[in-house]
Design a protein around this motif. Sequence first.
Motif, PDB file in Angstrom:
ATOM      1  N   PHE A   1       1.132   4.024  -3.039  1.00  0.00           N
ATOM      2  CA  PHE A   1       0.820   5.445  -2.835  1.00  0.00           C
ATOM      3  C   PHE A   1       2.018   6.320  -3.206  1.00  0.00           C
TER       4      PHE A   1
ATOM      5  N   LYS B   1       0.843  -1.208   0.000  1.00  0.00           N
ATOM      6  CA  LYS B   1       0.000   0.000   0.000  1.00  0.00           C
ATOM      7  C   LYS B   1       0.878   1.258   0.000  1.00  0.00           C
TER       8      LYS B   1
ATOM      9  N   ASN C   1      -6.544   9.407  -3.500  1.00  0.00           N
ATOM     10  CA  ASN C   1      -6.247   8.513  -2.370  1.00  0.00           C
ATOM     11  C   ASN C   1      -7.384   7.521  -2.146  1.00  0.00           C
TER      12      ASN C   1
END
Length: 460
Positions: free
Chosen positions: A143, A139, A231
């Motif tokens: 990102f 993750k 996001n």
Amino acid sequence: MIADSLQKNKHLLWRAGFGVGINQIDDLKNKNTKTLMNELFKEDSFKEVTYDTPDPVFAADYMNSTASAEMKKEMQRINREQNNELNLNFLNTIVNSKEQMREKMAFFWHGHFASRVVNPKFNRQLLNTIRKNALGNFKELLFEVSQSPAMLNFLNNQQNKKDHPNENFAREVMELFTMGRGNYTEKDVREGARAFTGWSYDKEGNFKERKNLHDEGTKSFLGKTGNFNGNDILDIILEQKATAQFITAKIYKFFVNEKADQEIVSRLSTNFYNSGYDIKKLMTEIFSSTWFYDQKNIGNRIKSPVELMAGIMRILPMHIQNPENLIVYQKLLGQMLLYPPNVAGWPNGKSWIDSSTLMLRLQVPQIWSGLRPLEYSPRQDDDIDMGMKSRENALNKSFKNPNITIDWDRIEKLFANRNCEDYILQNTRSLDMSSVNNFSDRSIKMNVINLMSTPEYQLM
């Protein structure tokens, strides 16, 4: 059939790293595989790969319309120099770092999150983001990569604005970086692109959300509805089990076998998903499993050009007078670090081998040992040359001789009471040693060079 301990350890060193290092030969036969795995996974304090040339102050503005032709030309030269230095420093880290698993995993992500931009500062930033998070959490990696200027630039997201969405970034994030085709619709791409509007960066390379360019409307994405931003989209993608499945299958094909065992992949991906995308945990599970050491998984992968070169450099103690030559070898063999062919990264397996690359691959050990000249020149392809076409003649002259000095005395001593093939090849079953010896003067030096010149050495 399960491999013996020497073969298991070699297999682990090739898959969780870049092959047997010369310092590892002494105790390789007797070392416990679990101990070796712990050594490979050990992470020291993180050191960035960088270049020494300072970033020029005028770098951000050099391509604007008012910049003189001389300034543009000078900036292109500096960019090329810095990218080359970054390339060689990454290769050097791959070869010499004790943190072999980190660098091998970074090498995998480097092909997975493929980007190709001219700006060396952006390249350096993305490369180190990938290396820092290589064994961390997927993750966080996703990102940070998605917000890196290199990726936003490469996939045109700075052109993604409300009322004029550019779908390129949203599409590739889903198709290539996370879920894979078939797990989203064209509507999801459109709605995802709206959520990523305004994602950009400043000229210093800092991520910026430009609120005035962001579409504030309601979006429907993968079955959810809301006023999503970028996001939120990444979070929803990570909630999909298809993401864990896609990443795990790709990792299995790269590290274990191109023919995926669906049952094993399914089990691994469930554990990967439940761990919250813990990469280190996934890799530990793979390399600790008995099936990883089955004979069908050993010596079945064709080394990529970088794996081939790094493997030779790790086992032969060498001094390279002109390391920039190594970039030409990367080009000739078809894998130039920091320069994947497209956003899908490098294809693997048989795609590495064609009539010209196979001949050169088999000859590299002889060329690097000074036994034959390099008789190939870079293809006239300015896209790959990164503006090197003007230097083509100079390239061809200066790269005949790689100026490599190998410490053969050390090799002779090391292999004096050992079978070279046991340490150099993954699979000796198909090798006819008598034919290797026929081409040899029976010296250890010639034996090593001839073993590295066999088709068997192309496999790992």
